[in-house]
Motif scaffolding. Structure first.
Motif, PDB file in Angstrom:
ATOM      1  N   ASN A 295       0.881  -1.494  -0.107  1.00  0.00           N
ATOM      2  CA  ASN A 295       0.028   0.040   0.083  1.00  0.00           C
ATOM      3  C   ASN A 295       0.811   1.300  -0.165  1.00  0.00           C
ATOM      4  N   GLY A 296       2.121   1.362   0.021  1.00  0.00           N
ATOM      5  CA  GLY A 296       3.017   2.331   0.207  1.00  0.00           C
ATOM      6  C   GLY A 296       3.288   2.778   1.315  1.00  0.00           C
ATOM      7  N   ASN A 297       3.075   2.085   2.616  1.00  0.00           N
ATOM      8  CA  ASN A 297       3.268   2.356   3.640  1.00  0.00           C
ATOM      9  C   ASN A 297       5.054   2.132   3.988  1.00  0.00           C
ATOM     10  N   ALA A 298       5.677   2.823   4.705  1.00  0.00           N
ATOM     11  CA  ALA A 298       7.168   2.750   4.838  1.00  0.00           C
ATOM     12  C   ALA A 298       7.330   2.009   6.389  1.00  0.00           C
ATOM     13  N   TYR A 299       8.132   1.416   6.277  1.00  0.00           N
ATOM     14  CA  TYR A 299       8.497   0.604   7.622  1.00  0.00           C
ATOM     15  C   TYR A 299      10.269   0.970   7.926  1.00  0.00           C
ATOM     16  N   ILE A 300      10.466   1.562   9.202  1.00  0.00           N
ATOM     17  CA  ILE A 300      11.845   1.873   9.244  1.00  0.00           C
ATOM     18  C   ILE A 300      12.360   1.255  10.294  1.00  0.00           C
ATOM     19  N   THR A 301      13.685   0.766  10.185  1.00  0.00           N
ATOM     20  CA  THR A 301      14.224   0.030  11.401  1.00  0.00           C
ATOM     21  C   THR A 301      15.055   1.143  12.085  1.00  0.00           C
ATOM     22  N   ASP A 302      15.229   1.043  13.564  1.00  0.00           N
ATOM     23  CA  ASP A 302      15.841   1.808  14.555  1.00  0.00           C
ATOM     24  C   ASP A 302      16.873   0.963  15.024  1.00  0.00           C
ATOM     25  N   SER A 303      17.965   0.929  14.741  1.00  0.00           N
ATOM     26  CA  SER A 303      19.066  -0.283  15.229  1.00  0.00           C
ATOM     27  C   SER A 303      19.339   0.221  16.540  1.00  0.00           C
ATOM     28  N   TYR A 304      19.229   1.359  17.332  1.00  0.00           N
ATOM     29  CA  TYR A 304      19.730   1.650  18.718  1.00  0.00           C
ATOM     30  C   TYR A 304      18.394   1.274  19.543  1.00  0.00           C
ATOM     31  N   ALA A 305      17.378   1.845  18.999  1.00  0.00           N
ATOM     32  CA  ALA A 305      15.996   1.744  19.927  1.00  0.00           C
ATOM     33  C   ALA A 305      15.385   0.294  19.726  1.00  0.00           C
ATOM     34  N   ASP A 306      15.787  -0.516  18.841  1.00  0.00           N
ATOM     35  CA  ASP A 306      15.216  -2.028  18.751  1.00  0.00           C
ATOM     36  C   ASP A 306      13.854  -1.929  18.234  1.00  0.00           C
ATOM     37  N   VAL A 307      13.350  -1.202  17.552  1.00  0.00           N
ATOM     38  CA  VAL A 307      11.965  -0.955  17.097  1.00  0.00           C
ATOM     39  C   VAL A 307      11.926  -0.853  15.582  1.00  0.00           C
ATOM     40  N   ILE A 308      10.755  -1.257  15.158  1.00  0.00           N
ATOM     41  CA  ILE A 308      10.361  -0.788  13.624  1.00  0.00           C
ATOM     42  C   ILE A 308       9.210   0.312  13.667  1.00  0.00           C
ATOM     43  N   TYR A 309       9.378   1.290  12.830  1.00  0.00           N
ATOM     44  CA  TYR A 309       8.594   2.384  12.716  1.00  0.00           C
ATOM     45  C   TYR A 309       7.616   2.233  11.665  1.00  0.00           C
ATOM     46  N   LYS A 310       6.535   2.755  11.556  1.00  0.00           N
ATOM     47  CA  LYS A 310       5.508   2.709  10.210  1.00  0.00           C
ATOM     48  C   LYS A 310       5.201   4.202  10.021  1.00  0.00           C
ATOM     49  N   VAL A 311       5.500   4.639   8.933  1.00  0.00           N
ATOM     50  CA  VAL A 311       4.943   5.740   8.161  1.00  0.00           C
ATOM     51  C   VAL A 311       3.936   5.589   7.215  1.00  0.00           C
ATOM     52  N   ASP A 312       2.859   6.025   7.204  1.00  0.00           N
ATOM     53  CA  ASP A 312       1.823   5.890   6.324  1.00  0.00           C
ATOM     54  C   ASP A 312       1.891   6.851   5.088  1.00  0.00           C
ATOM     55  N   THR A 313       1.283   6.573   4.070  1.00  0.00           N
ATOM     56  CA  THR A 313       1.359   7.548   2.827  1.00  0.00           C
ATOM     57  C   THR A 313       0.922   9.160   3.231  1.00  0.00           C
ATOM     58  N   SER A 314       0.439   9.326   4.312  1.00  0.00           N
ATOM     59  CA  SER A 314      -0.008  10.741   4.793  1.00  0.00           C
ATOM     60  C   SER A 314       1.212  11.212   5.814  1.00  0.00           C
ATOM     61  N   GLY A 315       2.253  10.591   5.956  1.00  0.00           N
ATOM     62  CA  GLY A 315       3.265  11.122   6.957  1.00  0.00           C
ATOM     63  C   GLY A 315       2.918  10.602   8.239  1.00  0.00           C
TER      64      GLY A 315
END
Length: 319
Positions: free
Chosen positions: A145-165
């Motif tokens: 669907n065009g959503n982005a998933y970003i790894t944070d290598s120090y926080a040990d999490v994955i963020y999600k940013v949708d198409t609206s930001g």
């Protein structure tokens, strides 16, 4: 005749030990970490762990600067959005920036979006407030669907940013945690899950997009400490880049939807990758960024002017 045979054998040995072909380009002090290929423009985009810039590299090795922002310290993973119009970039200040400050060191976590036609920034999304502690936005992937998933290598999490930001924490799975650098390379599988390389533990983690609490470790005999970038070649094959002294690239295959997997192919030691970090597919070829970070960790070297993308050529693993 005997001398001729010996000479031919010697030539064959020398030829066999030659590294695979490279695209060399001049980008002084940049130390590119991320690479993405733009099929429409037929160019590579590269990040910069030291300067925070974004560059463009042709297949002939011509480098030009695409984007510069004085507020950026380091840029890492980057990907062309599925719409082909935008470039998404992980921006932080994890380790090697020439412009690091106490206010940004291990604190900055931003997702930068560049319009590829104009080269101008269209979005600058702050991720640092989503989780307390240190940050290292490292790599990203897009779902269907065009959503982005970003790894944070120090926080040990994955963020999600949708198409609206809009940005949220997508996963805090225990399998992402590590004593050092944690989640790194990431890909989206069209069957609805993410595959993530844990740099510190060397594990490959599977996370369901519809249910991020459902995470599992892919069963595989080999672990990959210092695992970095990932590529999805097809539904049953991924490419994994490993640095940290190993400096090899692997093709990993599954027969059961990534419940388990096996190492099927790898590059040769003779290819002499120089701290490989990420990879991109250009046509039917896989090109790997030689980040040369060993020069930065040693601290005594004069910063390099030239860097290279190197083709990965694989050989089946003997069972």
């Amino acid at each position: 005749m005997k001398k001729l045979i010996i000479s031919l054998l010697f030539i064959q040995i020398i030829w066999a030990q030659q590294p695979t072909k490279r695209i060399e380009f001049e980008a002084p002090e940049s130390y590119p970490e991320g690479v993405a290929f733009d099929k429409a423009a037929n160019v590579f985009y590269v990040s910069s762990a030291r300067l925070g810039t974004i560059g463009k590299v042709t297949k002939e090795g011509k480098y030009t600067e695409l984007y510069r922002d004085k507020s950026l310290k380091s840029t890492y993973g980057l990907k062309v959005h599925p719409d082909g119009k935008k470039l998404y970039i992980c921006a932080g200040d994890a380790n090697y920036s020439k412009f690091s400050t106490p206010d940004t060191k291990k604190k900055m976590a931003r997702l930068i979006i560049i319009d590829l036609k104009s080269g101008k920034k269209t979005s600058d999304i702050d991720l640092s407030g989503l989780v307390p502690g240190e940050h290292f936005p490292n790599d990203l992937a897009f779902d269907s669907n065009g959503n982005a998933y970003i790894t944070d290598s120090y926080a040990d999490v994955i963020y999600k940013v949708d198409t609206s930001g809009n940005a949220v924490v997508f996963s805090k799975s225990e399998l992402l945690k590590s004593a050092g650098v944690g989640p790194n390379g990431i890909v989206f599988h069209p069957q609805g899950f993410l595959l993530v390389a844990n740099n510190g533990t060397g594990a490959l983690v599977k996370i369901e997009v519809a249910n991020p609490e459902k995470a599992s470790k892919v069963k595989i005999e080999q672990f990959f400490p210092s695992a970095d970038g990932l590529l999805l070649n097809d539904n049953s094959t991924i490419t994994l880049v490993q640095n940290g002294g190993a400096n090899k690239i692997f093709k990993i295959k599954t027969a059961d939807g990534w419940v388990s997997a096996q190492v099927a192919e790898s590059t040769s030691v003779e290819d002499r990758f120089a701290f490989p970090s990420t990879a991109a597919i250009a046509g039917d070829e896989i090109w790997v960024m030689n980040a040369n970070f060993s020069e930065l960790t040693e601290g005594n070297n004069v910063p390099s002017k030239k860097f290279s993308l190197q083709q990965a050529v694989f050989t089946p693993i003997k069972k």
